[in-house]
Each structure stands twice: as C-alpha cells, then as structure tokens.
Design an enzyme around this catalytic site. Structure first.
Site, PDB file in Angstrom:
ATOM      1  N   GLU A  26       0.830  -1.217   0.000  1.00  0.00           N
ATOM      2  CA  GLU A  26       0.000   0.000   0.000  1.00  0.00           C
ATOM      3  C   GLU A  26       0.856   1.256   0.000  1.00  0.00           C
ATOM      4  O   GLU A  26       0.474   2.262  -0.589  1.00  0.00           O
ATOM      5  CB  GLU A  26      -0.941   0.014   1.208  1.00  0.00           C
ATOM      6  CG  GLU A  26      -2.018  -1.049   1.181  1.00  0.00           C
ATOM      7  CD  GLU A  26      -3.047  -0.864   0.090  1.00  0.00           C
ATOM      8  OE1 GLU A  26      -3.238   0.280  -0.407  1.00  0.00           O
ATOM      9  OE2 GLU A  26      -3.683  -1.866  -0.285  1.00  0.00           O
ATOM     10  N   CYS A  35      -7.025   7.543  -5.098  1.00  0.00           N
ATOM     11  CA  CYS A  35      -6.488   6.279  -5.622  1.00  0.00           C
ATOM     12  C   CYS A  35      -6.932   6.142  -7.087  1.00  0.00           C
ATOM     13  O   CYS A  35      -7.747   6.938  -7.564  1.00  0.00           O
ATOM     14  CB  CYS A  35      -6.980   5.104  -4.784  1.00  0.00           C
ATOM     15  SG  CYS A  35      -8.700   4.669  -5.063  1.00  0.00           S
TER      16      CYS A  35
END
Length: 157
Positions: A26, A35
C-alpha cells in the site's frame, strides 16, 4: 483496569508478516490522495471517511491499518469455515483488505478452502491480478507481486 465480559473472546491478532505485507504494497501516504479508482485514500490504503486535504501522522496511519486489517480478518473469520494458521488468516486478510469481502465470498479460493483444499486455494491467489483502468481490464504488475506475496505467506508453515 478493564475486564472482559464473561464468555468474551480475546480478539485474534493479525500476524505481523501480514501487516508488513500490506504496509509494503500500500505504501504510506500521510496526505490524502485519490487512488486509481478515484477514492480519497490516506495512510496505508485507508478510505473510510477520508477527505481530500486531510493530513495524518504515521501513528494514525498505523491505527487505521490495524483497524482496517481487523475488519478484513473479521470477514475472513466469517467466510472461512476451516482452521487457519495465523499466516493463512493474515494472507487472506490482506486479500480482503485489497479486494473486499465480497471478492472472497464469491471466489473459488474460498470454496476450495472451505473444502479443506488448502493447496488449491493457494493456487487461486495469482488469478486475482486484474484491475479496470480507464474502462479496460488489465493485469497489473503490482497486483501480481502482491498476490504472489500473499500466496507465499498463506503457504508458510
């Protein structure tokens, strides 16, 4: 001093290797960003209640990670009906953290696992390496690496 209610179970910890895996894949972002799916995200992939412009500390990122992984592990505990080692549970929690509980619930991975076909379940991880980017389904190298790491953790005694 806090006491546990009678009959309450101590929550099962997330294996440290699973937390390290999620941290690695991540990445740590202390400032909110969008994102690829357009969702405001912060810390180690945390999305709940995140606002663009938000800034957190590394300690808060760790708190979010542990809470998010506990939620993912809860899904694993609910969906998997066979015994799991801490590493298997951690690998599956990483999978659910990344893809959601519905992905595990509707997967051949879960079906095989609940039939006690642990090797067959492990062989399913590499199939989950696709993402839709600009409306096109693509195999992503980052997902290939993540699924390989999850499978390896799953298969580690």
């Amino acid at each position: 001093m806090t006491t546990m209610p009678p009959g309450a179970a101590i929550p099962r910890e997330i294996h440290p290797d699973a937390l390290a895996l999620v941290r690695h894949f991540e990445g740590l972002y202390l400032k909110a960003y969008l994102c690829p799916a357009g969702v405001p995200t912060i810390g180690y992939g945390h999305t709940a209640g995140v606002r663009m412009g938000q800034i957190i500390t590394s300690l808060q990122a760790e708190v979010y990670l542990r809470a998010d992984m506990a939620d993912a592990a809860s899904d694993v505990d609910r969906l998997v009906t066979v015994p799991l080692t801490d590493r298997q549970r951690g690998a599956l929690a990483s999978f659910v953290f990344n893809l959601g509980g519905g992905a595990l619930r509707d997967s051949t991975l879960q079906r095989l696992l609940n039939q006690r076909d642990y090797a067959g379940a492990a062989a399913e991880f590499p199939k989950w390496v696709y993402a839709t980017v600009n409306g096109v389904k693509k195999q992503l190298d980052g997902l290939k690496k993540r699924r390989a790491a999850e499978a390896k953790l799953f298969e580690t005694a």
